[in-house]
Design an enzyme around this catalytic site. Sequence first.
Site, PDB file in Angstrom:
ATOM      1  CG  ASN A   9      -1.673   1.239   1.335  1.00  0.00           C
ATOM      2  OD1 ASN A   9      -1.849   2.027   0.449  1.00  0.00           O
ATOM      3  ND2 ASN A   9      -2.415   1.509   2.527  1.00  0.00           N
ATOM      4  CE  LYS A  11      -0.179   3.435   4.795  1.00  0.00           C
ATOM      5  NZ  LYS A  11      -0.166   3.472   6.096  1.00  0.00           N
ATOM      6  CG  HIS A  96      -5.932   2.044   5.153  1.00  0.00           C
ATOM      7  ND1 HIS A  96      -5.500   3.063   6.040  1.00  0.00           N
ATOM      8  CD2 HIS A  96      -4.820   1.273   5.155  1.00  0.00           C
ATOM      9  CE1 HIS A  96      -4.123   2.733   6.583  1.00  0.00           C
ATOM     10  NE2 HIS A  96      -3.975   1.660   5.723  1.00  0.00           N
ATOM     11  CD  GLU A  98      -3.013   5.590   6.794  1.00  0.00           C
ATOM     12  OE1 GLU A  98      -3.119   5.684   5.578  1.00  0.00           O
ATOM     13  OE2 GLU A  98      -2.105   5.225   7.334  1.00  0.00           O
ATOM     14  CD  GLU A 168      -3.698  -2.564   7.574  1.00  0.00           C
ATOM     15  OE1 GLU A 168      -2.566  -2.528   7.108  1.00  0.00           O
ATOM     16  OE2 GLU A 168      -4.235  -1.364   7.111  1.00  0.00           O
ATOM     17  N   GLY A 174       2.133   2.208  10.770  1.00  0.00           N
ATOM     18  CA  GLY A 174       3.267   3.303  10.655  1.00  0.00           C
ATOM     19  C   GLY A 174       3.938   3.769  11.899  1.00  0.00           C
ATOM     20  CB  SER A 213       4.811  -1.807  12.220  1.00  0.00           C
ATOM     21  OG  SER A 213       4.722  -0.642  12.436  1.00  0.00           O
TER      22      SER A 213
HETATM   23  P1  PGA Z   1       2.621   0.358   7.607  1.00  0.00           P
HETATM   24  O1  PGA Z   1       1.641   0.549   7.052  1.00  0.00           O
HETATM   25  O2  PGA Z   1       3.208  -1.159   6.941  1.00  0.00           O
HETATM   26  O3  PGA Z   1       3.551   1.482   7.343  1.00  0.00           O
HETATM   27  O4  PGA Z   1       2.608   0.158   9.396  1.00  0.00           O
HETATM   28  C1  PGA Z   1       0.354  -0.467   6.979  1.00  0.00           C
HETATM   29  C2  PGA Z   1      -0.988   0.029   6.292  1.00  0.00           C
HETATM   30  O5  PGA Z   1      -1.203   1.263   6.727  1.00  0.00           O
HETATM   31  O6  PGA Z   1      -1.664  -0.791   5.393  1.00  0.00           O
END
Ligand code: PGA
Length: 255
Positions: A9, A11, A96, A98, A168, A174, A213
């Site tokens: 992803n 983003k 997601h 976010e 997640e 992140g 992560s």
């Molecule tokens: P990350 O993000 O691997 O940077 O923690 C995962 C995601 O948001 O899908």
Amino acid sequence: MRPALIIGNWKMNGCKQSIECLLSDLINESASNFPELVLCSPFIYLQWVREFLVERGSLVKLGAQNVSEYTDGAYTGEVSATMLSDVGCQYVLVGHSERRKLFKEIDQQVFLKARRLIEAAIVPVVCVGETRDERDKGLTEVVLARQLEPFFARGQDGLLSGCVIAYEPVWAIGTGCSARPEQAQNTHSFIRQYLVANLGQGASDVRIVYGGSVRPDNADSLFAMPDIDGALVGGASLNGQEFLSIAKASLSYNA
Ligand code: PGA
């Protein structure tokens, strides 16, 4: 049998130049015996990424990060499931964290988006997960059940069997602080049982991937867990070597 699935992803990161470098790395190094790899690009680059992959005969699949809950019409700025299908998307993320947090998406919208994708023959990757506060209060399972509830409303039977679920934990995204493998496994196992209770045995084929992560140094121990069928990778998917080493780690545990 649930073949491993590794989804990147990106983003809202990258530009044509950096994406070209990343794709070249991935294509040069990904072997034919790799697990299923999907790259979720920003909308604006989808067509271009697709052409790049097709021209090089790559097996890497194309995905998007969002979709409209509407089919078509006067929805300025939105992108429909049929448009995503038109440019070759095979997977699309919905819900997601976010999007839930920053753009106030609610469970019912996430469900509608997934339904539009299924109608367009695209696999929705339904993202679910609890915040740190919800985990600390012992509400993880309640939150996950609530997020999945619209999928089990009358008449929607079976929709989830055509989806991938991405667990997640919001607190792990992140932050560099992934869930511990046993902790993730417990939650994946809860999701699996919840699916079986509502979908029957068909649920044992639904892939549940972990996100938050995931890095080369923790991928192996996460993939060793019986209910972790792959990963949704954010930060580490922007680095070709890291993404490929996560993909390689999944090979030994192809369930
Ligand atoms: P990350 O993000 O691997 O940077 O923690 C995962 C995601 O948001 O899908």
